[in-house]
Design an enzyme around this catalytic site. Sequence first.
Site, mmCIF file in Angstrom:
data_model
loop_
_atom_site.group_PDB
_atom_site.id
_atom_site.type_symbol
_atom_site.label_atom_id
_atom_site.label_comp_id
_atom_site.label_asym_id
_atom_site.label_seq_id
_atom_site.Cartn_x
_atom_site.Cartn_y
_atom_site.Cartn_z
ATOM 1 N N VAL A 295 14.732 -23.854 -59.945
ATOM 2 C CA VAL A 295 15.951 -23.779 -60.750
ATOM 3 C C VAL A 295 16.900 -24.909 -60.372
ATOM 4 C CG1 VAL A 295 18.006 -22.406 -61.253
ATOM 5 C CG2 VAL A 295 15.754 -21.311 -61.183
ATOM 6 N N HIS A 565 19.690 -16.134 -39.700
ATOM 7 C CA HIS A 565 20.270 -15.066 -40.513
ATOM 8 C C HIS A 565 21.491 -15.582 -41.271
ATOM 9 C CE1 HIS A 565 18.618 -11.939 -37.386
ATOM 10 N NE2 HIS A 565 17.681 -12.359 -38.219
ATOM 11 N N HIS A 609 19.696 -7.185 -38.402
ATOM 12 C CA HIS A 609 18.961 -8.207 -39.128
ATOM 13 C C HIS A 609 19.219 -8.018 -40.619
ATOM 14 C CE1 HIS A 609 17.114 -7.936 -35.203
ATOM 15 N NE2 HIS A 609 16.579 -9.130 -35.390
#
Length: 630
Positions: A295, A565, A609
Amino acid sequence: MSLYYREMCNKIILSLIIIYGNGIFAQSDSDTVEHLKGLIYNRIANIPNYESPTDAKMFEAPEVPITEYGTYDFIIIGAGVTGSAIANRLSEIRQWRILLIEAGIFTDGDLMSIPSMFMLTVFSDYNWGFRTVPQKNACLSTKNHTCLVPRGKGVGGSSLLNALQYSRANPKNYNQWAKALHDSSWSYKNILKYFKKSENFHWTNPKAPVDLKSHGREGLLHVQHVQPEHPLNDIFIEANKQLGYDIIDFNSERQIGGSIMQLYTNNGTREDMGTVFITPFLDRPNLTVLTQSYVTKIEIDKITKVAKSVLFTNNGITYRARADVEVILSAGAIASPQILMLSGIGPKQHLQDVGIELIENLEVGSCLKEHALLSHLFFTSNFERPVETIEQQLSDFLKGYGSLTTTSTQAQGIAFYNVNHKTSTVPDLVIYVDDTKYSEMEKSVFDFNEETIQSLTKIGSKLKTIRFLLMNFNIKSKGTIRLKNKNPFEYPLIDPMLLSDHSGKDIKTMYRGIQQILRLSETPAFKKINLELVNEPLPACKHIQFKSQKYWYCFLKQLTMTGVHPMATCPMGVNKCKGAVVDSNLKVFGIKKLRVADASIFPASIAGHPSMTCLMIGEKISDVIKQEYL
């Protein structure tokens, strides 16, 4: 062959795999062991020759002419954890036409099925290969002071290559979200049902306390403990008891204390979100999944500010897909802000600087949060485990148990603490224990400078080495995602600014984490195996008194890396003037028919997490969308 017919062929092949099983696992055990062993050795041998991508120019295509691909009710950008769940749940509504666009491909099911081989997937086409810009207070032991930021490229997203930790974060994280958003639907009490909806929990370790009321038993995603249990776990658990901590189920209301990891694996095999939420449902006629499709832009009417269509490339052709109802951006905390800014949504000055016409002035990419990770704190001991051959390990794996069924650490001991506020029920860090030696693979993964490699090799390859890993959850540092230029095929500039908060709280928390590890090492449980900190200063810090606070601060700046993360780059909020990008229903402020749904919408860092929070978001927002349009 047209894009449509190529994807239909892929759909048929994947359906056959579901019905008849992956070919390699249909062979005899001995044949499969040899096949997997060959794959492992081949991948390791090729690591020195692997070149991580530095851009997305493999997806380049001319901007014109644009080929019309078709019209759908919902277009979902990104088949990661959240996007896969949304595509599954929305395609349950038969009259809705769903298009899921993904740059990567489906998992090959080989090495990626083995949880402990997750590091090898870093050296594969399933990883975007992002790196940070040079850091000033972390990653200083790497060659260019940059940190690795592995992000999954494929159906399943980062669940294809992560450490499979099933960790929901702390209930108070969500209660704080609800309070800040003035929206009780985000409270832990109200989102617990979404965690449970997707979960199929198997309690396989009687030593690990489990609050069964907090877990789902009928969802699509399997959650279990590793079997057999690692002998180091008993020592770690006993050490926590000796320091006065309870042994808890960290995915329940209580999260402070020691425990055993919960992993989203099925019979010891990795369960990525594509395999769970997409592949078994490819026969739904209203679900179209486009792979190898990149995209470049969401087309938004400049006058009405309605998201109308999505531009993407595939095999050298630029396509346009039109959305009748909504575009849902689920490309992750790195790519979602990148796509928004390329589409004219972002900080006004930054978009002007890179030559993009502004459609909506929002603080996209201005609040990157990233957990800080230390994974190279080594101790010596007399702890010893039987040596296993790779053949033994693979044979055990095929039976659903053994050392290959675990991930970031061979041992599964895990403990959550608040080292800044002892009475708090919200942890600010997590500690793991492990007996995995420093490996050749780690040298390549972290890209350490030669001096650091020599030191860690000397320290971490000692016989009977024990290491501790430490991750800071309560991040105060705030980084950014910015465009390098307006070329959609250039990687964005990722700057987490690790350990750079003005208050110095992040590095202080990490330092207190090291002190907590040292307290654990002094317990009778660990003294039984003669655990001792390796008396070998890190070369970059050898001029400082060993084990002093100043030494540990130096040590942390050298070896602290990203926790991989990234989050909060398009945060939820009630006021765009205060930095919010989406509202509590994940709708982009000022733009109609456009939502963002992934880790980028976290309003703050979480004590856990992020993958399971992302899955919860997918489940929750799917219900919101159904309630809105049905």
